[in-house]
Design a protein around this motif. Structure first.
Motif, PDB file in Angstrom:
ATOM      1  N   UNK A  34       3.400  14.099  15.379  1.00 28.94           N
ATOM      2  CA  UNK A  34       2.196  13.266  15.363  1.00 28.94           C
ATOM      3  C   UNK A  34       2.368  12.219  16.453  1.00 28.94           C
ATOM      4  N   UNK A  35       1.290  11.933  17.173  1.00 29.35           N
ATOM      5  CA  UNK A  35       1.366  11.007  18.298  1.00 29.35           C
ATOM      6  C   UNK A  35       0.564   9.745  18.006  1.00 29.35           C
ATOM      7  N   UNK A  36       1.103   8.612  18.429  1.00 33.13           N
ATOM      8  CA  UNK A  36       0.429   7.318  18.319  1.00 33.13           C
ATOM      9  C   UNK A  36       0.453   6.667  19.696  1.00 33.13           C
ATOM     10  N   UNK A  37      -0.718   6.291  20.209  1.00 32.58           N
ATOM     11  CA  UNK A  37      -0.805   5.596  21.494  1.00 32.58           C
ATOM     12  C   UNK A  37      -0.771   4.098  21.221  1.00 32.58           C
ATOM     13  N   UNK A  38       0.317   3.464  21.620  1.00 34.73           N
ATOM     14  CA  UNK A  38       0.537   2.053  21.311  1.00 34.73           C
ATOM     15  C   UNK A  38      -0.402   1.153  22.112  1.00 34.73           C
ATOM     16  N   UNK A  39      -0.536   1.401  23.407  1.00 26.83           N
ATOM     17  CA  UNK A  39      -1.460   0.631  24.231  1.00 26.83           C
ATOM     18  C   UNK A  39      -1.869   1.470  25.431  1.00 26.83           C
ATOM     19  N   UNK A  40      -2.915   1.019  26.101  1.00 23.69           N
ATOM     20  CA  UNK A  40      -3.351   1.690  27.312  1.00 23.69           C
ATOM     21  C   UNK A  40      -3.651   0.629  28.361  1.00 23.69           C
ATOM     22  N   UNK A  41      -3.695   1.065  29.608  1.00 26.64           N
ATOM     23  CA  UNK A  41      -3.958   0.121  30.685  1.00 26.64           C
ATOM     24  C   UNK A  41      -4.384   0.849  31.929  1.00 26.64           C
ATOM     25  N   UNK A  81       0.717   4.438  26.650  1.00 28.51           N
ATOM     26  CA  UNK A  81       2.098   4.443  26.185  1.00 28.51           C
ATOM     27  C   UNK A  81       2.076   5.128  24.828  1.00 28.51           C
ATOM     28  N   UNK A  82       2.888   6.159  24.635  1.00 26.43           N
ATOM     29  CA  UNK A  82       2.813   6.935  23.400  1.00 26.43           C
ATOM     30  C   UNK A  82       4.159   7.011  22.696  1.00 26.43           C
ATOM     31  N   UNK A  83       4.070   7.233  21.381  1.00 22.81           N
ATOM     32  CA  UNK A  83       5.223   7.513  20.516  1.00 22.81           C
ATOM     33  C   UNK A  83       4.902   8.762  19.710  1.00 22.81           C
ATOM     34  N   UNK A  84       5.838   9.684  19.617  1.00 26.39           N
ATOM     35  CA  UNK A  84       5.708  10.872  18.778  1.00 26.39           C
ATOM     36  C   UNK A  84       6.831  10.878  17.756  1.00 26.39           C
ATOM     37  N   UNK A 122      11.921  12.407  17.850  1.00 24.81           N
ATOM     38  CA  UNK A 122      11.287  11.154  18.247  1.00 24.81           C
ATOM     39  C   UNK A 122      11.113  11.194  19.756  1.00 24.81           C
ATOM     40  N   UNK A 123       9.907  10.878  20.212  1.00 29.90           N
ATOM     41  CA  UNK A 123       9.573  11.003  21.624  1.00 29.90           C
ATOM     42  C   UNK A 123       8.783   9.769  22.029  1.00 29.90           C
ATOM     43  N   UNK A 124       9.077   9.197  23.191  1.00 30.60           N
ATOM     44  CA  UNK A 124       8.348   8.033  23.687  1.00 30.60           C
ATOM     45  C   UNK A 124       8.189   8.153  25.189  1.00 30.60           C
ATOM     46  N   UNK A 125       7.060   7.651  25.698  1.00 29.33           N
ATOM     47  CA  UNK A 125       6.854   7.720  27.134  1.00 29.33           C
ATOM     48  C   UNK A 125       5.491   7.208  27.547  1.00 29.33           C
ATOM     49  N   UNK A 126       5.119   7.575  28.778  1.00 33.06           N
ATOM     50  CA  UNK A 126       3.855   7.172  29.368  1.00 33.06           C
ATOM     51  C   UNK A 126       3.091   8.398  29.832  1.00 33.06           C
ATOM     52  N   UNK A 127       1.768   8.384  29.620  1.00 30.69           N
ATOM     53  CA  UNK A 127       0.871   9.417  30.135  1.00 30.69           C
ATOM     54  C   UNK A 127      -0.019   8.757  31.175  1.00 30.69           C
ATOM     55  N   UNK A 128      -0.017   9.289  32.396  1.00 34.28           N
ATOM     56  CA  UNK A 128      -0.840   8.779  33.486  1.00 34.28           C
ATOM     57  C   UNK A 128      -1.986   9.749  33.714  1.00 34.28           C
ATOM     58  N   UNK A 129      -3.208   9.237  33.786  1.00 36.50           N
ATOM     59  CA  UNK A 129      -4.398  10.063  33.980  1.00 36.50           C
ATOM     60  C   UNK A 129      -4.793   9.972  35.442  1.00 36.50           C
ATOM     61  N   UNK A 130      -4.745  11.113  36.118  1.00 38.74           N
ATOM     62  CA  UNK A 130      -5.005  11.184  37.549  1.00 38.74           C
ATOM     63  C   UNK A 130      -6.372  11.838  37.726  1.00 38.74           C
ATOM     64  N   UNK A 131      -7.372  11.058  38.042  1.00 35.16           N
ATOM     65  CA  UNK A 131      -8.725  11.587  38.128  1.00 35.16           C
ATOM     66  C   UNK A 131      -9.248  11.925  36.749  1.00 35.16           C
ATOM     67  N   UNK A 132     -10.230  12.848  36.678  1.00 40.23           N
ATOM     68  CA  UNK A 132     -10.815  13.234  35.402  1.00 40.23           C
ATOM     69  C   UNK A 132     -10.167  14.469  34.798  1.00 40.23           C
ATOM     70  N   UNK A 133      -9.361  15.197  35.566  1.00 40.88           N
ATOM     71  CA  UNK A 133      -8.856  16.480  35.073  1.00 40.88           C
ATOM     72  C   UNK A 133      -7.337  16.613  35.062  1.00 40.88           C
TER      73      UNK A 133
END
Length: 112
Positions: free
Chosen positions: A19-26, A40-43, A61-72
């Protein structure tokens, strides 16, 4: 048996359910036209490991960052931790494996 080789097992394959929880976004702005959004996510969850000499169930347990590059496109980087008990010749051992990763993704479908 004689202590010549390490008494350790190895992972052949692994399947996780988390299960994933997104702690914050920016967002980061590089210039007036280019913005990169991130989360920033936690699994947390369970995993089933196939070892060289049997199977084991793991806490994941997994933690990290997801970066969105454009729309796809997206890029994820993080640290994944697996905690499980391994059966060896000398008895059972608590094992902690940490893996760093970088993954790229493409969003299929949806409006562009």
């Amino acid at each position: 048996d004689k202590g010549v080789l390490p008494d350790r097992d190895y992972v052949v394959s692994q399947t996780d359910l988390v299960a994933e929880y997104n702690l914050f976004y920016g967002k980061m702005r590089f210039d007036l036209d280019q913005v990169v959004y991130f989360d920033q996510f936690w699994n947390i969850g369970a995993g089933q490991l196939e070892l060289g000499n049997g199977n084991a169930t793991a806490l994941v347990i997994d933690a990290g960052f997801a970066f969105w590059i454009g729309k796809m496109m997206s890029a994820r980087m993080g640290l994944k931790n697996d905690f499980y008990i391994e059966e060896n010749l000398n008895g059972s051992t608590n094992v902690h494996n940490m893996v760093g990763y970088l993954s790229l993704g493409v969003l299929l479908g949806g409006a562009q």
